[in-house]
Structures are given as structure tokens and as C-alpha cells.
Design a protein around this motif. Structure first.
Motif, short mmCIF file in Angstrom:
data_model
loop_
_atom_site.label_atom_id
_atom_site.label_comp_id
_atom_site.label_asym_id
_atom_site.label_seq_id
_atom_site.Cartn_x
_atom_site.Cartn_y
_atom_site.Cartn_z
N ALA A 18 -21.75 -54.22 -96.28
CA ALA A 18 -21.96 -55.41 -97.10
C ALA A 18 -21.70 -56.68 -96.31
O ALA A 18 -22.42 -57.67 -96.42
CB ALA A 18 -21.07 -55.35 -98.34
N ILE A 19 -20.66 -56.64 -95.47
CA ILE A 19 -20.32 -57.82 -94.65
C ILE A 19 -21.41 -58.05 -93.61
O ILE A 19 -21.85 -59.18 -93.39
CB ILE A 19 -18.94 -57.64 -93.98
CG1 ILE A 19 -17.84 -57.65 -95.03
CG2 ILE A 19 -18.69 -58.73 -92.94
CD1 ILE A 19 -16.47 -57.32 -94.49
N GLU A 20 -21.84 -56.96 -92.97
CA GLU A 20 -22.88 -57.09 -91.95
C GLU A 20 -24.17 -57.67 -92.54
O GLU A 20 -24.84 -58.49 -91.93
CB GLU A 20 -23.17 -55.73 -91.32
CG GLU A 20 -22.12 -55.30 -90.30
CD GLU A 20 -22.33 -53.87 -89.81
OE1 GLU A 20 -21.66 -53.50 -88.84
OE2 GLU A 20 -23.16 -53.14 -90.39
N LYS A 21 -24.49 -57.22 -93.75
CA LYS A 21 -25.73 -57.64 -94.38
C LYS A 21 -25.70 -59.15 -94.70
O LYS A 21 -26.72 -59.82 -94.63
CB LYS A 21 -25.90 -56.84 -95.68
CG LYS A 21 -27.35 -56.63 -96.08
CD LYS A 21 -27.44 -55.66 -97.24
CE LYS A 21 -28.41 -56.19 -98.26
NZ LYS A 21 -28.15 -55.68 -99.60
N ASP A 22 -24.52 -59.65 -95.04
CA ASP A 22 -24.37 -61.07 -95.38
C ASP A 22 -24.54 -61.99 -94.18
O ASP A 22 -24.87 -63.16 -94.34
CB ASP A 22 -22.97 -61.32 -95.97
CG ASP A 22 -22.99 -61.18 -97.47
OD1 ASP A 22 -24.01 -60.69 -98.00
OD2 ASP A 22 -22.00 -61.56 -98.12
N GLY A 23 -24.25 -61.49 -92.98
CA GLY A 23 -24.32 -62.33 -91.79
C GLY A 23 -23.18 -63.34 -91.74
O GLY A 23 -22.11 -63.12 -92.31
N LYS A 53 -14.95 -58.38 -102.51
CA LYS A 53 -14.51 -58.12 -103.89
C LYS A 53 -15.55 -57.32 -104.65
O LYS A 53 -15.24 -56.36 -105.35
CB LYS A 53 -14.25 -59.45 -104.62
CG LYS A 53 -12.89 -60.03 -104.32
CD LYS A 53 -12.52 -61.12 -105.31
CE LYS A 53 -13.30 -62.39 -105.03
NZ LYS A 53 -12.82 -63.52 -105.85
N ARG A 54 -16.82 -57.75 -104.53
CA ARG A 54 -17.90 -57.06 -105.24
C ARG A 54 -17.99 -55.60 -104.82
O ARG A 54 -18.12 -54.70 -105.64
CB ARG A 54 -19.24 -57.74 -104.98
CG ARG A 54 -19.69 -58.67 -106.09
CD ARG A 54 -21.19 -58.92 -106.02
NE ARG A 54 -21.62 -59.31 -104.69
CZ ARG A 54 -21.55 -60.56 -104.22
NH1 ARG A 54 -21.08 -61.52 -104.98
NH2 ARG A 54 -21.96 -60.83 -103.00
N THR A 55 -17.88 -55.37 -103.50
CA THR A 55 -17.99 -54.00 -103.01
C THR A 55 -16.79 -53.17 -103.45
O THR A 55 -16.94 -52.03 -103.87
CB THR A 55 -18.10 -54.00 -101.47
OG1 THR A 55 -19.06 -54.98 -101.09
CG2 THR A 55 -18.53 -52.65 -100.94
#
Lengths: 98, 456
Positions: free
Chosen positions: B231-236, B248-250
Motif C-alpha cells: 500500500a505504501i509503495e503504491k502511494d509513492g 491506517k486503512r490497510t
């Protein structure tokens, strides 16, 4: 038979992911029909070049155990080069709905 | 009822989290009270404990596997925690509780769980005869059993730190390593020394069934470092507010799975549901690393400057997301940083980016403590005791659980690699300070309860 193992909630979600081809719905429906599982609803879309089909299935009157149905769907998937999963609906309800 | 209740994205996200990002239920742990198993004859007490565990946990493993199949989420471990054995065995006159450990091990094998925790004593304020006997039995008990885990609580915010027990645990860890030297001191991987131990932790090796717990209870530990990483990687490159919101969402979604599985297990086994422990617990598997999450936040290697801040943000966001997802959150709940069980930690320690002192700093803001760290086999007992004292002080002052699980590997020097195998992973032997702490440790007595204890 599934009723005993899944409790009161008798809906499962069947997901089919892979490359689109002729006859996916027909083949998966045939496996479900043979097991006495009733398709309640169905949607399909294309995400990131992959074909995604989602079925909500009532297994209240199914004539085979859940494990057996899963393995039949898995082998059908392998045969067609697709990934087919079957999961209790609650997994999606819990993760995405409060 | 229609499929359109869920978007295809949601369905695919769930499947991806499980199949590609290692989201799993790390453990379903059944807590069993053995308080009614006391007996003047230890052999009778041990048999009563064996029978009770086999009766209550008979269907635990089968139920776990059933849930995994129905929901399509792997349930990795099925485990048992029991009442601290010092309390159960104390009524007997026995001068060793190894027999009890052997019967517990047999019970674990009989019901098919891979670990059973609770060969434990709570000695934060002082020791009874039973506590002393239990601690004296730990090295032998861990050497002759396979699945039994031991833990000792040596301090709390309310009581202070029992430094006599700390010194004793330093010697106990050395002795445990010596008796399991053929397996590189593996016994120490099953021994945790706590400050502020929690009574409902489902994770090993520190699980025990606290005295305020019911007769039997189901606790669940979830884990999904891979899902958080992705999720963090996807956000950039986002700012910290967005980063925290993504975590938090994850964490919310991961914890919901724990809640679902906990409720299902509780219903199937007709045992009350205790808590979900919303921890990020890494495994040596690729993509199941907490270190990699910190690196995805922009830390080149875990251990460098900024690691502590990154871990603090992660730990807090996991708690905030998870707390919303479950009715009963408990246990340790946070990010674990065991060295040998996390591929990113192993690499960083091996190349020297991650040092022992930085690990101690990280434990101030993470879930537990100095976990699964291999140190030289010739480390003095007083040095190990001093490490425990430092870690306990962090827990005592900050009102949090801290723990120490060190493996002084017999015959190994700094830089050597040690293989523990399976979930326990592998670790490079890390350097500890060579200067002596013996004068401090040998003072004896207790470190008084801190001002934080006086809040009534």
C-alpha cells in the motif's frame, strides 16, 4: 452438506481471474450447477488487462461439501488457465463494510 | 442480494492481499486456565493439565484449518497458552517442574499445536518458592521439550523492577543456551523476559493465560506487513499525513480479518472470543518484512537515522487503524522487530547498518522489545542481565510492554551466521558492549516503582 460447515450464511463469492476467452461463464456455471449451487448474481469487468468475473453463489442446497466444490473449481481453473477461488462472503463483507 | 455490494476492485484487493502480499492469520491461540489442576503430587497435577488441554483443544487445529478453507485466508499457527505454571505447580513439593513441561509438550503434540506457552512465572515484586523452582527448571525444560515456551515477568510500571530476578534470568539464559548448544542455543528462542507482560497475548514465545482470564478463550493474532508495504509503495512519495492514513486503512482491513476469524473460531469451538492482537509480525519469507516497510518510507536501510521516527509512525498508525476494526483489541498490538525473523533486519544487521544500540532505541516505539537477537556465546550473564534491565526500564517508565529474547550462541563470534530454521529464521551474531555491568547488577534488590506508578 455445506450448510453444516458454513453455518447460517450460505453465500459464497466465486472469483475468476485471468485472460479472457470464450466459454468462461459456461464452464464455471456448469461446475456450480453440477454441485447444486445456485448463481444469484454475476458481474464481470476488465482490470489491468485481466478479466475479472465475480459470482455470488447460494450453496444452501448444494449436494457436495465446500472443500469438494473448491477443488472442482480449482481444477476447472487450471484446465482453462484461470485462477478460480471460492470464499465465504463474510470475508469481503468484513474487510470492506463496517 | 447482489454482487454489486462489492466493487471488483474491493474483491480483487482482498484476493491480492492474501495471495500476493502474505496477509494471513498468524495464530489462533486458545487460552486455557490450569488453575484447577494444582495437586500436592506434581505427577497428578501434570496429568490433570495434560487431560484438560487435550479435552479443550481437541478440535482447535481442525477448526483452524476449516476456517482457512472456508474463508480462503491461511491460518498459519494454532497454539495454546496456559496459566503460568509456577502458580499451578506450586502446591506440589517437587523441586523441579520439568515433568510438567514434558506433559505439556506431550499435550501440544497430541492436539497438534506447534507451540504451547505458559511455562511462566510473574516475579516483578518478588519470588515465591514455586516461582524460584520454575525459573530453575527453565533450562532443562526447554532442552528436553520441543514445543513448550517459557516466559518470566520481572518488572511492571506499578511494581518496579525485581533486579534479583533480572540477575537470575541473565544466568538462566546462559544455562538454557548451554543445554541446547548442539542446536546453537535454540532453547533461548523459546524464552522471553518481560516487563509489563500482558495476559492475553496470542503470540509466542511470550504467550500465557493470565490469572484474570476466563476458563478458556480464543485470541487471534493477525499479520500483514506485506499488505502494508504494498500500500505504501503504491502511494509513492506522499507526505506523512497521507502515509499514516494509508497505513491506517490497510491495518483496518487486516484487523477485520482477525475479527472475522476470531468470531468464527469462537463460535465453532463454543469458546468465548477474547481479543484480536493487531500486530505486524514479520516472517523470514520474502515480502513479509517490517524492515522493508521502513525502507519503503524512505529509510535506505533499517537502523540508519530516521528509523525510530519511521517505526513510531508505523506502530501508531497500525494501532489507530486496527482499533476501529475490532471490538476487542488486546495482546501486544504493534509492529514486531525480531531480527532473525525479518529478512530486512537480517540484511541490515549483517551489513552493520543495524546495531544493538539502535535496536534498543527502536524498542522504545515498537510493540515489544529486543527480539530474536543472536549475541556472542561468551557474553557474561551480568551483561545479559543489564540488557534486560535496560529494556525493562524502558517498559516501566513508558508504561508499555517490553521484552528480551536473546540467544547467546555457544561458540559463535560476532559476524557468524546462525540458522534457527523455519519461522525462527537466521541471524548474524551481533556485538554487545564489552565493558562490564557486573557492579550494577550485583547490587541486588529492586528498582523502586517509578513516579508513573503513583496515579491513583
Amino acid at each position: 452438506m455445506i450448510a453444516a460447515s458454513l453455518g447460517y450464511c450460505l453465500r459464497i463469492i466465486v472469483t475468476v481471474i485471468g485472460k479472457d476467452r470464450v466459454g468462461i461463464i459456461a464452464s464455471v456455471s456448469a461446475v456450480l450447477a453440477e454441485a447444486g449451487a445456485n448463481i444469484l448474481d454475476l458481474s464481470q469487468s476488465v482490470m489491468d488487462e485481466f478479466f475479472v468475473m465475480i459470482m455470488m453463489v447460494d450453496v444452501g442446497h448444494a449436494v457436495v461439501p465446500f472443500d469438494e466444490l473448491k477443488s472442482r473449481l480449482n481444477s476447472k481453473g487450471e484446465e482453462m488457465g484461470l485462477r478460480i477461488d471460492a470464499q465465504h462472503e463474510d470475508v469481503f463483507k468484513f474487510m470492506h463494510r463496517i | 442480494m447482489s454482487v454489486s455490494r462489492y466493487s471488483p476492485q474491493e474483491i480483487v484487493e482482498t484476493i491480492r492481499m492474501v495471495q500476493m502480499e502474505n496477509l494471513d492469520i498468524r495464530t489462533i491461540t486458545m487460552g486455557i486456565s490450569l488453575r484447577d489442576c494444582s495437586h500436592p503430587d506434581l505427577a497428578v497435577a501434570a496429568t490433570k493439565a495434560y487431560d484438560k488441554i487435550c479435552r479443550l483443544a481437541e478440535n482447535l487445529v481442525r477448526t483452524g484449518d476449516e476456517i482457512a478453507s472456508e474463508y480462503g485466508i491461511p491460518v498459519i499457527n494454532k497454539r495454546i497458552s496456559v496459566t503460568p505454571i509456577a502458580l499451578v505447580a506450586e502446591s506440589s513439593a517437587a523441586d523441579s517442574y520439568v515433568l510438567m513441561a514434558e506433559l505439556l509438550d506431550r499435550a501440544a503434540k497430541q492436539v497438534g499445536v506447534n507451540f504451547l506457552g505458559g511455562f511462566s512465572a510473574l516475579v516483578q515484586k518478588g519470588m515465591t518458592r514455586g516461582d524460584a523452582t520454575l525459573i530453575a527448571s527453565i533450562p532443562q525444560a526447554l532442552a528436553v521439550t520441543e514445543r513448550v515456551c517459557a516466559s518470566v515477568n520481572i518488572g511492571t510500571t506499578k511494581a518496579g523492577i525485581n533486579m534479583d530476578a533480572v540477575a537470575l534470568m541473565g544466568r538462566t539464559i546462559i544455562e538454557t543456551a548451554r543445554l541446547t548448544s548442539a542446536q546453537d542455543g535454540l532453547g533461548c528462542a523459546k524464552l522471553v523476559v518481560f516487563c509489563n507482560a500482558v495476559e492475553d497475548n496470542p503470540f509466542m514465545a511470550g504467550a500465557f493465560h493470565g490469572i484474570g482470564e476466563p476458563e478458556c478463550v480464543i485470541n487471534v493474532g493477525v499479520s500483514g506487513p506485506g499488505a502494508v508495504l504494498r500500500a505504501i509503495e503504491k502511494d509513492g512519495q506522499t507526505d506523512f499525513g497521507t502515509l499514516a492514513a494509508t497505513i491506517k486503512r490497510t491495518a483496518f482491513k487486516i484487523t477485520r480479518m482477525g475479527e472475522l476469524v476470531g468470531r468464527a473460531a469462537s463460535e465453532k469451538l463454543s469458546v468465548p472470543f477474547g481479543i484480536v492482537d493487531l500486530s505486524l509480525a514479520p516472517t523470514p519469507a520474502l515480502g513479509d518484512s517490517v524492515a522493508r516497510i521502513l525502507e519503503a518510507m524512505g529509510i535506505e536501510r533499517v537502523g540508519t537515522h530516521g528509523s525510530t521516527a519511521a517505526l513510531a509512525l508505523l506502530n501508531d498508525a497500525v494501532k489507530k487503524g486496527g482499533a476501529m476494526a475490532s471490538s476487542y483489541v488486546g495482546g501486544l498490538s504493534g509492529a514486531f522487530i525480531p531480527v532473525s525473523e525479518d529478512i530486512g533486519m537480517i540484511e541490515a544487521a549483517g551489513m552493520g547498518a543495524l546495531t544493538f544500540d539502535k535496536l534498543e532505541a527502536l524498542t522504545c516505539v515498537c510493540s515489544v522489545g529486543l527480539d530474536m537477537i543472536a549475541i556472542p556465546g561468551d557474553t557474561p550473564a551480568e551483561t545479559i542481565a543489564a540488557i534486560i534491565a535496560d529494556e525493562a526500564a524502558i517498559g516501566m517508565i513508558n508504561r508499555k510492554t517490553t521484552a528480551v529474547r536473546l540467544i547467546p550462541v555457544p561458540g559463535k563470534k560476532v559476524g557468524d551466521m546462525v540458522e534457527f530454521g523455519g519461522l525462527l529464521g537466521r541471524a548474524p551474531v551481533m556485538a554487545v558492549h564489552r565493558e562490564s555491568s557486573a557492579g550494577f547488577i550485583n547490587r541486588g534488590g529492586r528498582i523502586p516503582a517509578p513516579l508513573q506508578a503513583l496515579n491513583n
